[in-house]
Design a protein around this motif. Structure first.
Motif, PDB file in Angstrom:
ATOM      1  N   PHE A  39       0.836  -1.187   0.000  1.00 44.32           N
ATOM      2  CA  PHE A  39       0.000   0.000   0.000  1.00 44.32           C
ATOM      3  C   PHE A  39       0.872   1.238   0.000  1.00 44.32           C
ATOM      4  O   PHE A  39       2.049   1.197   0.368  1.00 44.32           O
ATOM      5  CB  PHE A  39      -0.967   0.011   1.197  1.00 44.32           C
ATOM      6  N   THR A  40       0.287   2.342  -0.441  1.00 39.56           N
ATOM      7  CA  THR A  40       1.016   3.608  -0.512  1.00 39.56           C
ATOM      8  C   THR A  40       0.319   4.637   0.368  1.00 39.56           C
ATOM      9  O   THR A  40      -0.855   4.488   0.717  1.00 39.56           O
ATOM     10  CB  THR A  40       1.090   4.128  -1.953  1.00 39.56           C
ATOM     11  N   LYS A  41       1.042   5.683   0.704  1.00 42.12           N
ATOM     12  CA  LYS A  41       0.468   6.819   1.434  1.00 42.12           C
ATOM     13  C   LYS A  41       0.813   8.086   0.678  1.00 42.12           C
ATOM     14  O   LYS A  41       1.882   8.192   0.071  1.00 42.12           O
ATOM     15  CB  LYS A  41       0.995   6.872   2.872  1.00 42.12           C
ATOM     16  N   THR A  85      -3.833   9.709   3.311  1.00 42.46           N
ATOM     17  CA  THR A  85      -4.628   8.718   2.592  1.00 42.46           C
ATOM     18  C   THR A  85      -3.779   7.499   2.294  1.00 42.46           C
ATOM     19  O   THR A  85      -2.699   7.609   1.713  1.00 42.46           O
ATOM     20  CB  THR A  85      -5.181   9.310   1.292  1.00 42.46           C
ATOM     21  N   PHE A  86      -4.255   6.328   2.698  1.00 45.45           N
ATOM     22  CA  PHE A  86      -3.583   5.060   2.443  1.00 45.45           C
ATOM     23  C   PHE A  86      -4.340   4.338   1.334  1.00 45.45           C
ATOM     24  O   PHE A  86      -5.565   4.172   1.404  1.00 45.45           O
ATOM     25  CB  PHE A  86      -3.560   4.194   3.697  1.00 45.45           C
ATOM     26  N   THR A 145      -9.445   1.949   0.326  1.00 44.78           N
ATOM     27  CA  THR A 145      -8.706   3.205   0.412  1.00 44.78           C
ATOM     28  C   THR A 145      -9.299   4.035   1.536  1.00 44.78           C
ATOM     29  O   THR A 145     -10.510   4.207   1.615  1.00 44.78           O
ATOM     30  CB  THR A 145      -8.786   3.978  -0.913  1.00 44.78           C
ATOM     31  N   VAL A 146      -8.447   4.539   2.416  1.00 43.73           N
ATOM     32  CA  VAL A 146      -8.958   5.195   3.620  1.00 43.73           C
ATOM     33  C   VAL A 146      -8.090   6.400   3.957  1.00 43.73           C
ATOM     34  O   VAL A 146      -6.875   6.384   3.755  1.00 43.73           O
ATOM     35  CB  VAL A 146      -8.988   4.198   4.802  1.00 43.73           C
ATOM     36  N   SER A 147      -8.732   7.472   4.421  1.00 46.50           N
ATOM     37  CA  SER A 147      -8.038   8.661   4.916  1.00 46.50           C
ATOM     38  C   SER A 147      -8.124   8.663   6.432  1.00 46.50           C
ATOM     39  O   SER A 147      -9.168   8.348   7.009  1.00 46.50           O
ATOM     40  CB  SER A 147      -8.659   9.942   4.343  1.00 46.50           C
ATOM     41  N   GLY A 151       3.898  11.951  16.991  1.00 40.84           N
ATOM     42  CA  GLY A 151       4.635  10.720  17.235  1.00 40.84           C
ATOM     43  C   GLY A 151       4.896   9.977  15.943  1.00 40.84           C
ATOM     44  O   GLY A 151       4.611  10.471  14.838  1.00 40.84           O
ATOM     45  N   LYS A 152       5.446   8.785  16.071  1.00 39.40           N
ATOM     46  CA  LYS A 152       5.709   7.912  14.932  1.00 39.40           C
ATOM     47  C   LYS A 152       4.821   6.682  15.074  1.00 39.40           C
ATOM     48  O   LYS A 152       4.871   5.982  16.090  1.00 39.40           O
ATOM     49  CB  LYS A 152       7.185   7.509  14.892  1.00 39.40           C
ATOM     50  N   TYR A 153       4.018   6.414  14.053  1.00 36.43           N
ATOM     51  CA  TYR A 153       3.021   5.359  14.131  1.00 36.43           C
ATOM     52  C   TYR A 153       3.321   4.269  13.099  1.00 36.43           C
ATOM     53  O   TYR A 153       3.717   4.570  11.966  1.00 36.43           O
ATOM     54  CB  TYR A 153       1.622   5.906  13.883  1.00 36.43           C
ATOM     55  N   GLN A 154       3.130   3.007  13.511  1.00 37.62           N
ATOM     56  CA  GLN A 154       3.245   1.885  12.576  1.00 37.62           C
ATOM     57  C   GLN A 154       1.854   1.535  12.068  1.00 37.62           C
ATOM     58  O   GLN A 154       0.954   1.246  12.853  1.00 37.62           O
ATOM     59  CB  GLN A 154       3.882   0.668  13.240  1.00 37.62           C
ATOM     60  N   VAL A 155       1.709   1.559  10.756  1.00 39.54           N
ATOM     61  CA  VAL A 155       0.439   1.256  10.110  1.00 39.54           C
ATOM     62  C   VAL A 155       0.516  -0.167   9.553  1.00 39.54           C
ATOM     63  O   VAL A 155       1.446  -0.501   8.820  1.00 39.54           O
ATOM     64  CB  VAL A 155       0.136   2.259   8.984  1.00 39.54           C
TER      65      VAL A 155
END
Length: 378
Positions: free
Chosen positions: A117-119, A132-133, A158-160, A167-171
């Protein structure tokens, strides 16, 4: 006699040299662990040769262009090129007597989702920004489970998403095929802090003319804020603390504060305030004295329009007519000095006049009847 002995000797010799051949027979069989041959890749299977008889050699062909295997109980891992694939294989054996046997099998290997997936942003601002992912997969019929790393989730494709803390988040994205094959994909997103502007409007009573003050209550990351932009109803101001503002005309006014910090993250807080014209009482009419139970007419004059009227008449008063109007008729049942308050209201804006009416004490009254039958107190 000699001839008979010669034939017996020949038979013995022929038997020794194989003219009477005896062929050994074997039966090909095998099992798999697990017993099913349908699964998701990488599909690991343990094959076990259960052939009976004198097996001289065996060849396993797994049907996927992998090397032929001669081991008795080989393991095998089946993969795909990105699509669900059916492989046809076999176990081929050769018995010691030269006979051969074959048993075929089918392996169905379902593909895992291929892609990622892309952001649309590498770095975002908290509160004010959305990222948006977008999944990039070619496999049809997929289901998606998103974990944004901030204890929020989604099953859209697809979701925003908006983050409310820096912070730093792991998706993580868990993708599943219709056959139940899953794959987890991950990425990280950096979220910078965003200022949280806050302010109050003081000395505000909702009426014009008015002079109000603006109090800046912003405390979050105050030192990192590099820009303050105010909208103050009918004017603007740039700076941390705006001056007092004056308003002469009624209406609804918008106030806002936009702050920007060193990360380039901006946030705006907006509030609105309504102002009404303050009404004005220009005159009042009333009797200074009145008899108990006799009618008294009270009235106020105002140039203001669209207003309402309120009367506070003190104890013992009964409105005969004109309640909530500019002119009322009232009777008092008790004597004494009555404090009368007349108010003219326009929403929250009020003008008030206070005056006094003396009501005679009934026990001290004498009645005089005039020729026209009117009555007076003395």
């Amino acid at each position: 006699m000699f001839l008979f002995r010669s034939l017996f000797l020949v038979l013995i010799i022929n038997s020794l040299f194989g003219y009477y051949k005896s062929y050994s027979q074997c039966i090909v069989d095998f099992e798999t662990i697990p017993l099913t041959t349908v699964n998701c890749e990488p599909f690991g299977i343990q094959f076990r040769d259960k052939s009976t008889g004198a097996v001289q050699s065996r060849i396993w062909n797994f049907g996927d262009n992998s090397a032929l295997i001669g081991a008795q109980n080989p393991p095998h891992t089946s993969t795909t090129s990105g699509i669900n694939t059916t492989f046809s294989g076999s176990l081929n054996i050769t018995c010691t007597g030269g006979l051969t046997g074959q048993k075929r099998f089918t392996i169905i290997t379902n593909a895992k989702p291929k892609g990622n997936f892309t952001k649309n942003k590498l770095v975002v601002c908290s509160i004010s920004d959305s990222v948006t992912f977008t999944p990039a997969f070619t496999t049809p019929g997929l289901t998606y489970d998103w974990n944004f790393g901030d204890n929020t989730f989604s099953n859209l494709s697809t979701v925003s998403h908006k983050y409310y803390a820096s912070g730093k988040y792991q998706v993580l994205l868990n993708v599943s095929t219709p056959q139940g094959c899953t794959q987890v994909f991950g990425d990280t997103i950096k979220v910078n802090p965003t200022p949280n502007p806050d302010f109050d409007i003081t000395r505000y009573d909702g009426c014009v003319p008015a002079s109000i003050a603006i109090k800046n209550n912003t405390s979050s990351q105050t030192d990192s804020i590099v820009s303050w932009i105010w909208r103050l109803g009918n004017s603007t101001f740039t700076g941390k603390n705006p001056p007092e503002q004056s308003f002469e005309s009624p209406g609804n006014y918008q106030f806002s504060l936009k702050t920007t910090n060193t990360y380039g993250c901006s946030n705006t807080t907006e509030i609105s305030r309504s102002f009404s014209q303050r009404p004005t009482i220009t005159g009042v009419t009333y009797p200074s004295t009145v008899c108990p139970y006799f009618n008294a007419v009270l009235s106020v004059s105002t140039p203001s329009t669209g207003v309402t009227y309120e009367w506070d008449l003190g104890s013992g008063a009964q409105i005969v007519s004109g309640a909530n109007s500019s002119s009322i008729t009232v009777r008092w049942s008790t004597g004494g000095t009555k404090t009368v308050k007349a108010r003219v209201r326009n929403n929250a804006c009020v003008d008030e006049r206070v005056f006094y009416v003396y009501v005679y004490d009934y026990s001290n009254l004498s009645f005089i009847y005039s020729d026209n039958k009117s009555t007076a107190c003395e």
